[in-house]
Design an enzyme around this catalytic site. Structure first.
Site, PDB file in Angstrom:
ATOM      1  N   HIS A  70       1.992 -56.487  -2.983  1.00 15.26           N
ATOM      2  CA  HIS A  70       2.478 -57.226  -1.806  1.00 15.26           C
ATOM      3  C   HIS A  70       1.280 -57.658  -0.947  1.00 15.26           C
ATOM      4  CE1 HIS A  70       5.087 -58.157   1.632  1.00 15.26           C
ATOM      5  NE2 HIS A  70       4.192 -57.532   2.382  1.00 15.26           N
ATOM      6  N   GLY A 124     -15.576 -79.677 -27.124  1.00 16.64           N
ATOM      7  CA  GLY A 124     -14.627 -78.782 -26.463  1.00 16.64           C
ATOM      8  C   GLY A 124     -13.201 -79.269 -26.578  1.00 16.64           C
ATOM      9  N   THR A 170      -9.759 -81.910 -26.005  1.00 13.19           N
ATOM     10  CA  THR A 170      -9.029 -82.600 -24.939  1.00 13.19           C
ATOM     11  C   THR A 170      -9.034 -81.816 -23.628  1.00 13.19           C
ATOM     12  OG1 THR A 170      -7.574 -83.743 -26.506  1.00 13.19           O
ATOM     13  CG2 THR A 170      -6.770 -83.495 -24.250  1.00 13.19           C
ATOM     14  N   CYS A 171      -8.742 -80.532 -23.705  1.00 12.37           N
ATOM     15  CA  CYS A 171      -8.504 -79.747 -22.490  1.00 12.37           C
ATOM     16  C   CYS A 171      -9.649 -79.779 -21.481  1.00 12.37           C
ATOM     17  CB  CYS A 171      -8.148 -78.310 -22.855  1.00 12.37           C
ATOM     18  SG  CYS A 171      -7.857 -77.266 -21.406  1.00 12.37           S
ATOM     19  N   GLU A 227     -17.407 -83.914 -34.715  1.00  9.70           N
ATOM     20  CA  GLU A 227     -16.711 -84.477 -33.552  1.00  9.70           C
ATOM     21  C   GLU A 227     -17.178 -85.918 -33.383  1.00  9.70           C
ATOM     22  OE1 GLU A 227     -14.817 -85.901 -30.713  1.00  9.70           O
ATOM     23  OE2 GLU A 227     -14.224 -83.869 -31.338  1.00  9.70           O
ATOM     24  N   GLN A 228     -16.217 -86.837 -33.277  1.00 12.00           N
ATOM     25  CA  GLN A 228     -16.598 -88.249 -33.277  1.00 12.00           C
ATOM     26  C   GLN A 228     -17.237 -88.711 -31.971  1.00 12.00           C
ATOM     27  OE1 GLN A 228     -13.296 -90.898 -33.812  1.00 12.00           O
ATOM     28  NE2 GLN A 228     -12.123 -90.063 -32.101  1.00 12.00           N
ATOM     29  N   SER A 229     -17.001 -87.993 -30.860  1.00 13.81           N
ATOM     30  CA  SER A 229     -17.538 -88.428 -29.577  1.00 13.81           C
ATOM     31  C   SER A 229     -18.299 -87.304 -28.880  1.00 13.81           C
ATOM     32  CB  SER A 229     -16.409 -88.906 -28.660  1.00 13.81           C
ATOM     33  OG  SER A 229     -16.885 -89.139 -27.345  1.00 13.81           O
TER      34      SER A 229
END
Length: 471
Positions: A446, A46, A48-49, A39-41
Site C-alpha cells: 500500500h 534489435g 522492431t521493438c 539483418e537487412q538494415s
C-alpha cells in the site's frame, strides 16, 4: 567461422534481428556454436521493438503525458522525438555489439535470399556473400500495410508509424486511418502532444475484438481528450493540396472532406516475407503470407524455423521471446514445449490510461458454456485504490469475468493506471487456477494499484442464474 569457396558455414543462421531469433543466437553462441545473423538494415539491430515499436512509442507516451498545457507543443514534441531517437540509437548499438562481439557469432548487414534449403545469398552493400547452415531461423518480423485507397500511398503526407515517430515536426492536424491498437495508441499520443486528431474506423465501433464495455469506456476517454472518432467511415480518396492533404470519406451516407497536415496509415502489419526466396527453400506460406509452421515452429522444412510476427498470429515481442524457448527446446532440450502450451497471454493498449486484457470476454465466456459472475467497478469509485488519486488518473474501470461454479477467473479487463503491470498478476492467477476469492483476499502493498483487487473482486455486479432443466 568456417569458409569454403567463398561460402560462410555456420551451425545456425538467423535471418532478421527480432527478439526470438537473437535469443536463440545468443544461447547457441554461448555454447560455442557458429552463428551468423543477417539483418537487412543497420537501423533495425534489435528488431522492431527497440527501434520502431514498443520502446519508442511507449517513450513517446511518457513524454506526451509529461507535457503541460503551458508547454509549447511543437518545441516539446521535437525535443521528445530527439530524445527518443537517442534512446533507440543506444539500444540499437547495444543489441549489435552484444551479438557481433561474441567470439562465435557474426552479424551481416544485408538482404538474405534463399538459394536452396540450406544456403542463402546475402547482398551486403554491393558485396555478395553465401551463407550455409544446418539450422535456419526466419525472424524477419512484419511490415506496415497501406491500403489501395486512391492517392493514399502516393500522397507526400501519408506516413507509416515508423516514419511518424521519426518526424520532428508535430502535425497540427493528423488523420489516422484505422481504429485498432496502433491507431488508437497514436491518437492518444499525438493528441496529448497537442495535435488535432481525427480517427477513421471502418466498423461501427472501435476495438471490435475487445469487451463491449471496455470499448465504450475507452471511446469515452479518447473523445473526452478531444480526439474525433468517425466510425463507419470509408476513406475513398486522398488528394495532396498546398499545405497538406484532403481526406475524402463516406460516413452516415454522406461524402465529406477533411483537410490535414499528415495521415497515419494504421491498418495493420503483414508478415515480411517478400524477397526471401522461400520457394527456393521449399518453405510454404499461408494464404495470408505468413510462414507456415507447426506447434513447434518448424516450417515445411524441418531444419528451418519461423519465429515472431513472420509466422502470423498476434504480433507481440513477448510472444517472439517465448518462441525462442520453443525452438531452443527443439535444438537443446526434450522437444516437448510448443506454442499450444501458452495460456492466458495478456495484451495492453498503451492509450492513457492503458487498457490491458487477458482471457475471455464476458460474451466469449458465455458462448463457451460458462455460467459467469461479473465483478466490476469504475476506478474513480475504488476506495481501496488511492494510488489513482495520488497520480491524478481516476478514469477507467476494472472488470473480472469469473466462473460462477468454480470461482476461477476466466478473463479480465483493466482500463486504469498501471494496468500494463496489473494484468500480469491476473494472467498468472489464471494460469495457476488461483480463484477470484484468493486474489481478492491476498495482502498487497500500500498504496498500490494492485490492492484494487481487494475491493473490485468483492463487488459482484451480476451473476448468471442457473439454467432450469428442460428450458
Amino acid at each position: 567461422m568456417d569458409t569454403t569457396n567463398d561460402t560462410l558455414h555456420a551451425d545456425l543462421l538467423v535471418i532478421g534481428f527480432g527478439k526470438g531469433g537473437t535469443a536463440v543466437a545468443k544461447t547457441m553462441g554461448r555454447l560455442g556454436k557458429r552463428v551468423v545473423l543477417v539483418e537487412q538494415s543497420e537501423r533495425m539491430y534489435g528488431g522492431t521493438c527497440p527501434n520502431v515499436g514498443c520502446v519508442p512509442t511507449k517513450a513517446l507516451v511518457h513524454h506526451a503525458e509529461k507535457r503541460r498545457a503551458s508547454d509549447p507543443a511543437r518545441e516539446w514534441y521535437a525535443r521528445s522525438v530527439e530524445q527518443v531517437q537517442a534512446l533507440t540509437a543506444l539500444f540499437r548499438r547495444g543489441n549489435y555489439e552484444a551479438l557481433n562481439n561474441a567470439e562465435t557469432t557474426t552479424v551481416l548487414t544485408g538482404r538474405a535470399t534463399f538459394l536452396d534449403p540450406h544456403t542463402v545469398s546475402v547482398d551486403a552493400g554491393g558485396e555478395r556473400l553465401l551463407v550455409s547452415a544446418a539450422t535456419i531461423l526466419i525472424n524477419t518480423g512484419a511490415e506496415t500495410i497501406i491500403p489501395d485507397t486512391p492517392g493514399l500511398r502516393e500522397s507526400k503526407h501519408t506516413l507509416t508509424s515508423t516514419a511518424l515517430i521519426e518526424t520532428t515536426t508535430l502535425p497540427e492536424r493528423l488523420a489516422i486511418v484505422g481504429g485498432g491498437y496502433i491507431g488508437i495508441e497514436f491518437a492518444s499520443i499525438y493528441r496529448q502532444f497537442g495535435a488535432h486528431v481525427t480517427l477513421f474506423e471502418a466498423s461501427s465501433r472501435i476495438l471490435g475484438r475487445e469487451d463491449d464495455e471496455a470499448a465504450a469506456v475507452a471511446e469515452a476517454i479518447l473523445t473526452g481528450d478531444g480526439i474525433e472518432i468517425i466510425k463507419g467511415a470509408h476513406v475513398t480518396e486522398v488528394r495532396d493540396i498546398a499545405d497538406g492533404a484532403s481526406v475524402v470519406y463516406e460516413a452516415g451516407g454522406r461524402r465529406q472532406v477533411l483537410d490535414v497536415e499528415a495521415i497515419l496509415a494504421a491498418t495493420g502489419r503483414a508478415p515480411a516475407t517478400r524477397g526471401l526466396g522461400l520457394e527456393a527453400a521449399g518453405v510454404r506460406t499461408t494464404t495470408h503470407g505468413a510462414v507456415e509452421v507447426d506447434e513447434h515452429l518448424r516450417t515445411s522444412r524441418p531444419h528451418i524455423y519461423a519465429l515472431g510476427d513472420v509466422r502470423g498470429g498476434p504480433q507481440h515481442t513477448y510472444l517472439s521471446l517465448d518462441d525462442s524457448r520453443v525452438v531452443l527446446d527443439q535444438l537443446l532440450g526434450e522437444g516437448r514445449r510448443s506454442v499450444s502450451d501458452r495460456i492466458a497471454v495478456p495484451r495492453t493498449l498503451f492509450m492513457t490510461p492503458p487498457l490491458a486484457t487477458v482471457g475471455l470476454t464476458e460474451t466469449e465466456a458465455r458462448a463457451a458454456g460458462h455460467r459467469v459472475k461479473i465483478a466490476s467497478e469504475p476506478v474513480a469509485e475504488i476506495v481501496a485504490m488511492p494510488r489513482a488519486y495520488i497520480m491524478e488518473e481516476t478514469r477507467g474501470f476494472m472488470k473480472f469475468v469469473i466462473d460462477a461454479d468454480t470461482d476461477e477467473i476466466l478473463g479480465a479487463v483493466l482500463l486504469s493506471i498501471d494496468a500494463q503491470e496489473l494484468i500480469n498478476t491476473v494472467a498468472l492467477a489464471i494460469r495457476h487456477r488461483i480463484t477470484a476469492s484468493e486474489l481478492r483476499d491476498a495482502v498487497y502493498n500500500h498504496p498500490t494499484s494492485t490492492e484494487a483487487f481487494n475491493e473490485v473482486l468483492a463487488t459482484i455486479v451480476r451473476v448468471d442464474e442457473p439454467q432450469t432443466a428442460g428450458v
